[in-house]
Design an enzyme around this catalytic site. Sequence first.
Site, mmCIF file in Angstrom:
data_model
loop_
_atom_site.group_PDB
_atom_site.id
_atom_site.type_symbol
_atom_site.label_atom_id
_atom_site.label_comp_id
_atom_site.label_asym_id
_atom_site.label_seq_id
_atom_site.Cartn_x
_atom_site.Cartn_y
_atom_site.Cartn_z
ATOM 1 N N MET A 70 0.857 -1.200 0.000
ATOM 2 C CA MET A 70 0.000 0.000 0.000
ATOM 3 C C MET A 70 0.884 1.239 0.000
ATOM 4 O O MET A 70 1.623 1.480 0.955
ATOM 5 C CB MET A 70 -0.925 0.010 1.219
ATOM 6 C CG MET A 70 -2.096 -0.954 1.080
ATOM 7 S SD MET A 70 -3.365 -0.653 2.315
ATOM 8 C CE MET A 70 -2.560 -1.271 3.741
ATOM 9 N N CYS A 115 -2.842 -1.527 -10.301
ATOM 10 C CA CYS A 115 -3.035 -0.173 -9.758
ATOM 11 C C CYS A 115 -3.946 0.656 -10.682
ATOM 12 O O CYS A 115 -3.681 0.776 -11.875
ATOM 13 C CB CYS A 115 -1.685 0.517 -9.601
ATOM 14 S SG CYS A 115 -1.888 2.177 -8.945
ATOM 15 N N ASP A 141 -11.334 -6.773 0.964
ATOM 16 C CA ASP A 141 -12.398 -6.585 1.958
ATOM 17 C C ASP A 141 -12.291 -7.478 3.189
ATOM 18 O O ASP A 141 -13.300 -7.710 3.858
ATOM 19 C CB ASP A 141 -13.786 -6.765 1.309
ATOM 20 C CG ASP A 141 -14.044 -5.764 0.191
ATOM 21 O OD1 ASP A 141 -13.228 -4.833 0.046
ATOM 22 O OD2 ASP A 141 -15.038 -5.920 -0.529
HETATM 23 C C1 LIG Z 1 -3.792 3.602 0.329
HETATM 24 C C2 LIG Z 1 -3.654 2.396 -0.583
HETATM 25 C C3 LIG Z 1 -2.490 2.211 -1.292
HETATM 26 C C4 LIG Z 1 -2.359 1.089 -2.111
HETATM 27 N N1 LIG Z 1 -1.168 0.892 -2.772
HETATM 28 C C5 LIG Z 1 -0.987 -0.235 -3.503
HETATM 29 C C6 LIG Z 1 0.275 -0.537 -4.084
HETATM 30 O O1 LIG Z 1 1.266 0.200 -3.941
HETATM 31 N N2 LIG Z 1 0.377 -1.690 -4.824
HETATM 32 C C7 LIG Z 1 -0.694 -2.543 -4.984
HETATM 33 O O2 LIG Z 1 -0.558 -3.579 -5.657
HETATM 34 N N3 LIG Z 1 -1.889 -2.291 -4.416
HETATM 35 C C8 LIG Z 1 -2.038 -1.173 -3.674
HETATM 36 N N4 LIG Z 1 -3.236 -0.965 -3.045
HETATM 37 C C9 LIG Z 1 -4.282 -2.005 -3.114
HETATM 38 C C10 LIG Z 1 -4.143 -2.996 -1.938
HETATM 39 O O3 LIG Z 1 -2.940 -3.704 -2.007
HETATM 40 C C11 LIG Z 1 -5.303 -4.001 -1.949
HETATM 41 O O4 LIG Z 1 -5.271 -4.722 -3.153
HETATM 42 C C12 LIG Z 1 -6.671 -3.338 -1.818
HETATM 43 O O5 LIG Z 1 -6.647 -2.342 -0.818
HETATM 44 C C13 LIG Z 1 -7.771 -4.368 -1.511
HETATM 45 O O6 LIG Z 1 -7.489 -5.042 -0.318
HETATM 46 P P1 LIG Z 1 -8.224 -4.649 1.090
HETATM 47 O O7 LIG Z 1 -9.687 -4.676 0.840
HETATM 48 O O8 LIG Z 1 -7.737 -5.661 2.052
HETATM 49 O O9 LIG Z 1 -7.765 -3.244 1.401
HETATM 50 C C14 LIG Z 1 -3.412 0.159 -2.241
HETATM 51 C C15 LIG Z 1 -4.591 0.369 -1.528
HETATM 52 C C16 LIG Z 1 -4.717 1.459 -0.703
HETATM 53 C C17 LIG Z 1 -5.994 1.661 0.072
#
Ligand SMILES: Cc1cc2nc3c(=O)[nH]c(=O)nc-3n(C[C@H](O)[C@H](O)[C@H](O)COP(=O)(O)O)c2cc1C
Length: 340
Positions: A18, A101, A203
Site C-alpha cells: 500500500m 493499480c 475486503d
Molecule cells: C492507500 C492504498 C495504497 C495502495 N497501494 C498499492 C500498491 O502500492 N500496490 C498494490 O498492488 N496495491 C495497492 N493498493 C491495493 C491494496 O494492495 C489491496 O489490493 C486493496 O486495498 C484491496 O485489499 P483490502 O480490501 O484488504 O484493502 C493500495 C490500496 C490502498 C488503500
Amino acid sequence: MLKIGTLKLKNRLIMAPMSGITNLPFRLIVKRLGAGLVTTEMISAMGLIRNHEKTFRYLQSSQEERPLSVQIFGYDPHVMAEATEMVVDASADIVDINMGCPARKIVKTGAGGALLRSPDKIRDIVSAVRKVCSVPLTVKIRAGWSPGMPGVGETAKIIEECGADAITIHPRFVTQGFSGKADWKIIREVKTELKIPVIGNGDVSDPSLALDMIRETGCDGVMIGRGAIGNPWLFKQILDLGNGLKPSLPGLSDRRAIIIEHFKFLSDLLGEKRASKIMRGLLLRYTKGLPHSSRFRGSFTGVNDFNTMISAMDNYFETLLRDRGLKVDSERERLGVGES
Ligand SMILES: Cc1cc2nc3c(=O)[nH]c(=O)nc-3n(C[C@H](O)[C@H](O)[C@H](O)COP(=O)(O)O)c2cc1C
C-alpha cells in the site's frame, strides 16, 4: 503454511502493498503481530534504473521484517527486468509485479492496471522478469480492466505459463477503483484454473472474514490491506481464530505501546516533523471506534512533535479510563500512561 516457489512462509497471511502505508515502520509492526509476509509499497522500475534517490528510499529494509516481498511497477519488459535484478540485490526475498493499480498517473503510462488490457504485454513482462529473477516471483492482478474485457482466467494462465510462482487476485475491475464489493467468486475461479498458489485479497476487515475467504474460495493465502491500517492486531486475531481461540481486542495499553513504537520507527526513518504529520493521520485510525475519538482528534491538529502528541493521547486515554469508572492511578500504572 504457504510455500511460494522455494520460500516457505510461517503462515498464509500477507500484508498487502500500500503506497504511503507499507513503509518499513509499518511492516515491522505487522510482522511482529503475525503477518507471514510483508510487501513494500509499489516502486517504480524506471525510477530504480534511473537511480532516483527518492525511489531507492522505498527499498530501505531490515532483517527483522524478512522475508520481504518488493513490488515493482512499470511497462517496459527490459526496464522491469533490470529493476528486478536491482531489488533482488538490495533485499527482496520475493519480487512482485503490480498489474492492478488503478491510479490515473500509473495507468496513463501503460503500467499497473493498464497491463490487464494487453495479454501480450503481460506475457512479455512476466517472461522478461522471470528470466533474470533468482527469487520467487509473484504477480498481483485485479479481475480485469473492466467487465467484458479479456477474462481473468486467461490472464492468470498466461502469468502461470510465464513462470510466476504465485498470483494475488484482488477481484475488482480496474475501472471500479475501490467501489463496490470484492467479488470473491472470481478468486475461486482463478484458484480452480491454476496449479500455482493463489492469494485472495479484498475486503478482509475482520478475523472471521479471512477464514470465510479461505473456505469460500479455496485460496492458499490471504492478503490484507486496509483492514490492517490502525488495526495491525488483525493478523494475530486471524491466527488466533484459526487456532480455535477467541481473538482478543487490543486494550488501551496495547494501542499505546504500538502507537509509540510506530511513531519512534517513523521518526528514525523520516525525522520527527514528517513522522508527526503521518502519525496525525494514523492516530485517527488507531483510535477509530473508541468513545469520543472525535474530541481527541481536535487535540493534536497541527502538532509536530512526539511529546505533545503522546501527551494528548495519554490525556485522552485517561479520560476513557475515568469514563469507564476504572481506578485511574492503578490503571495508569498498568497502562504505562504518563511515562515519557
Ligand atoms: C492507500 C492504498 C495504497 C495502495 N497501494 C498499492 C500498491 O502500492 N500496490 C498494490 O498492488 N496495491 C495497492 N493498493 C491495493 C491494496 O494492495 C489491496 O489490493 C486493496 O486495498 C484491496 O485489499 P483490502 O480490501 O484488504 O484493502 C493500495 C490500496 C490502498 C488503500
